[in-house]
Every structure is written in C-alpha cells, then in structure tokens.
Enzyme design. Structure first.
Site, PDB file in Angstrom:
ATOM      1  N   GLU A 186       1.931  -4.229  18.569  1.00  0.00           N
ATOM      2  CA  GLU A 186       2.926  -4.742  17.970  1.00  0.00           C
ATOM      3  C   GLU A 186       2.959  -6.317  17.637  1.00  0.00           C
ATOM      4  OE1 GLU A 186       5.354  -3.036  16.972  1.00  0.00           O
ATOM      5  OE2 GLU A 186       6.076  -1.418  18.347  1.00  0.00           O
ATOM      6  N   HIS A 240       2.378  -3.274  12.837  1.00  0.00           N
ATOM      7  CA  HIS A 240       1.474  -2.686  14.052  1.00  0.00           C
ATOM      8  C   HIS A 240       0.416  -1.754  13.757  1.00  0.00           C
ATOM      9  CE1 HIS A 240       4.387   0.519  14.231  1.00  0.00           C
ATOM     10  NE2 HIS A 240       3.382   1.145  14.438  1.00  0.00           N
ATOM     11  N   ASP A 252      -3.701   6.252  20.791  1.00  0.00           N
ATOM     12  CA  ASP A 252      -2.537   5.785  21.499  1.00  0.00           C
ATOM     13  C   ASP A 252      -1.665   7.255  22.008  1.00  0.00           C
ATOM     14  OD1 ASP A 252      -1.724   6.396  19.077  1.00  0.00           O
ATOM     15  OD2 ASP A 252      -1.056   4.422  18.810  1.00  0.00           O
ATOM     16  N   ASN A 279       6.225  -3.234  10.305  1.00  0.00           N
ATOM     17  CA  ASN A 279       6.021  -4.470  10.935  1.00  0.00           C
ATOM     18  C   ASN A 279       4.463  -5.017  10.994  1.00  0.00           C
ATOM     19  OD1 ASN A 279       5.339  -3.094  13.286  1.00  0.00           O
ATOM     20  ND2 ASN A 279       6.845  -4.112  14.740  1.00  0.00           N
TER      21      ASN A 279
HETATM   22  C1  F6R Z   1       0.044   6.409  15.911  1.00  0.00           C
HETATM   23  C2  F6R Z   1      -0.243   4.908  15.849  1.00  0.00           C
HETATM   24  C3  F6R Z   1       0.877   4.122  14.958  1.00  0.00           C
HETATM   25  C4  F6R Z   1       1.125   4.936  13.531  1.00  0.00           C
HETATM   26  C5  F6R Z   1       2.212   3.809  12.850  1.00  0.00           C
HETATM   27  C6  F6R Z   1       2.604   4.225  11.633  1.00  0.00           C
HETATM   28  O1  F6R Z   1      -0.944   7.356  16.478  1.00  0.00           O
HETATM   29  O2  F6R Z   1      -1.241   4.608  16.054  1.00  0.00           O
HETATM   30  O3  F6R Z   1       0.537   2.854  14.979  1.00  0.00           O
HETATM   31  O4  F6R Z   1      -0.028   4.800  12.601  1.00  0.00           O
HETATM   32  O5  F6R Z   1       3.228   3.771  13.694  1.00  0.00           O
HETATM   33  O6  F6R Z   1       3.237   5.630  11.810  1.00  0.00           O
HETATM   34  P1  F6R Z   1       3.960   6.452  10.289  1.00  0.00           P
HETATM   35  O7  F6R Z   1       2.702   7.104   9.795  1.00  0.00           O
HETATM   36  O8  F6R Z   1       4.576   7.521  11.083  1.00  0.00           O
HETATM   37  O9  F6R Z   1       4.617   5.435   9.598  1.00  0.00           O
END
Ligand code: F6R
Length: 244
Positions: A143, A138, A67, A136
């Site tokens: 989401e 995701h 992403d 949450n």
């Molecule tokens: C980022 C992504 C997000 C993160 C998630 C956890 O490329 O795909 O889904 O993996 O937000 O982020 P951290 O590791 O910063 O808690």
C-alpha cells in the site's frame, strides 16, 4: 517501457491471454508470478481456453501468486488460492506441486514468509509477473507508504483497498485487514512484468507510472524503472496519459 492500449475490455482480455500464452510457448518452463483480482480474471480464463483449444502445454511451467489474505482458507471462494485454481490452474495441465499461493491460515502468518521466499527461489525466480494495480497505486498488498526495498511481509490492507474489495467479500468489514505479500523489491526482481489495468478508476495510477514522479505514495510508480516492463491498459485506464 512498452504500452499497449486496447479499444475495449474484450480486446484487453484477449491481448493479456495472448501475452500469457506466448510466454509459455517461448519458454515452456516459465515461472509465472500471478496477481488475482477482477482485472486479471478473464485474462486467465481466456488463457485456459487457449490451452484447451491449441493444446498449449503447461506441464513444465510453475506459478507463484503475489499474495494472499491472512486468515482465509484455500476453500474460501474469495481467497486468491480458490480464485486462481478455479479460473486457471485446474483448467490447464500444470502440476499442482508446481503452483504456490501463500497459506492464509499459517499461524503465525510470519512463518509463511520464509516459505514464500524459498518457494520462489526453488522455482528459479519469476520469469513473467502478471501484475494488477489498485486505484491507490498499490501492487500486491504494498500500500502507499511501503518502502521500495521491502521484501516478503505481512502487509496491512488499507481502508480504501478494503472498500474496493468489498463486493467480493460481501462488505468492507469482511475484507481481511492483513495480507501476506511479496514486497516491492521481490516484484522488481521478476525478469519481466506485464502490468494490467482497465477502467477510469485506474487512470491516475497509470499516469503516475508513465509520467511520474516516482514516489512511495504511489507504490506502482517504481515499476517504470523496470528494464522489461509492458503495460497493458484499456482506453479508459489510458485516459490521463499525455498524447504526443
Ligand atoms: C491481487 C493483487 C492486488 C490486485 C489489485 C487490483 O493478487 O496483487 O494488488 O492486483 O488490488 O485488483 P483488481 O484487479 O480487482 O482491481
């Protein structure tokens, strides 16, 4: 599903880096799927160090990020492109043309979706996807509420996620409201998934994956049906798992 629980963050980072490195030693032409974020940062940093120390060869490998934020440039230090270049891609001997991160500045952003899809196809699909998870539940920018059969799409980033990313951007109001993301269906098509999480804040999401129920309210809960799933967590993220 295999679960690896580490005693502490250092062991977590080094397990992750070893997993990543073993994959390229096993299959030099691996296509990696790449999540960015705080959880994965040190894993990539250590993998880059192992590349240097052990001359691990990435010249036949490819990477494709999960992403990118809409409206950010590769030069913005909070973009997924900037972060993955800085910590991994500029430190290993991968060919730049064998790396892809969706272009956050594509106008309109929807135009990037077919490029994203075609790029993964031209890379032969994802062999190993390194997948982070939000508090949450995701995955990517999928989401709660995202359908399990969603494909590549422009995804709204929830207020909760924007708060979680606030430190990186210098305030929740500065976090973009949309991301370009692989859908859940695309994530599930990876041949293998290494899902990583550390810290108490991720424990509830990890509990949902391992013990269910499977629900779009917790998008990550779907990965439990993936035939080739490894979950790497530290003790805190494992703290709500049932002991047996
Ligand atoms: C980022 C992504 C997000 C993160 C998630 C956890 O490329 O795909 O889904 O993996 O937000 O982020 P951290 O590791 O910063 O808690």
């Amino acid at each position: 599903m295999k679960i690896i629980i580490t005693e502490n963050t250092e062991a977590f980072d080094s397990e992750g880096a070893l997993f990543f490195t073993r994959q390229v030693l096993k299959k030099p032409d691996t296509t990696f799927g790449i999540a960015t974020g705080d959880t994965t940062y040190n894993i990539y940093a250590l993998a880059a160090r192992l590349h240097k120390e052990l001359a691990v060869d990435y010249s036949h490998s490819k990477t494709c990020n999960l992403d990118e934020y809409v409206g950010v440039s590769a030069k913005d230090k909070w973009s997924c492109r900037f972060r993955i270049d800085e910590v991994l891609l500029e430190k290993i001997n991968i060919k730049p043309e064998n790396t892809y991160v969706p272009n956050g500045l594509c106008d309109p952003p929807e135009r990037e979706l077919s490029i994203f899809k075609e790029k993964i196809e031209s890379f032969g699909g994802i062999d190993l996807l390194i997948l982070g998870i939000g508090v949450n539940g995701h995955i990517g920018f999928n989401e709660p509420g995202t359908l399990f059969d969603s494909g590549f799409h422009i995804a709204p980033i929830s207020a909760e996620t924007r708060t979680a990313k606030a430190a990186l951007f210098g305030g929740p109001e500065k976090v973009p409201k949309f991301g370009i993301s692989m859908g859940i269906r695309d994530i599930m098509m990876a041949r293998e998934i290494l899902l990583v999480a550390k810290g108490r804040s991720k424990a509830e999401a990890i509990r949902s994956i391992v013990h269910g129920p499977m629900t779009t309210d917790v998008p990550a809960s779907v990965v439990r049906v993936h035939p080739n799933l490894v979950i790497l967590i530290d003790k805190d993220a494992a703290s709500l798992l049932q002991k047996n």
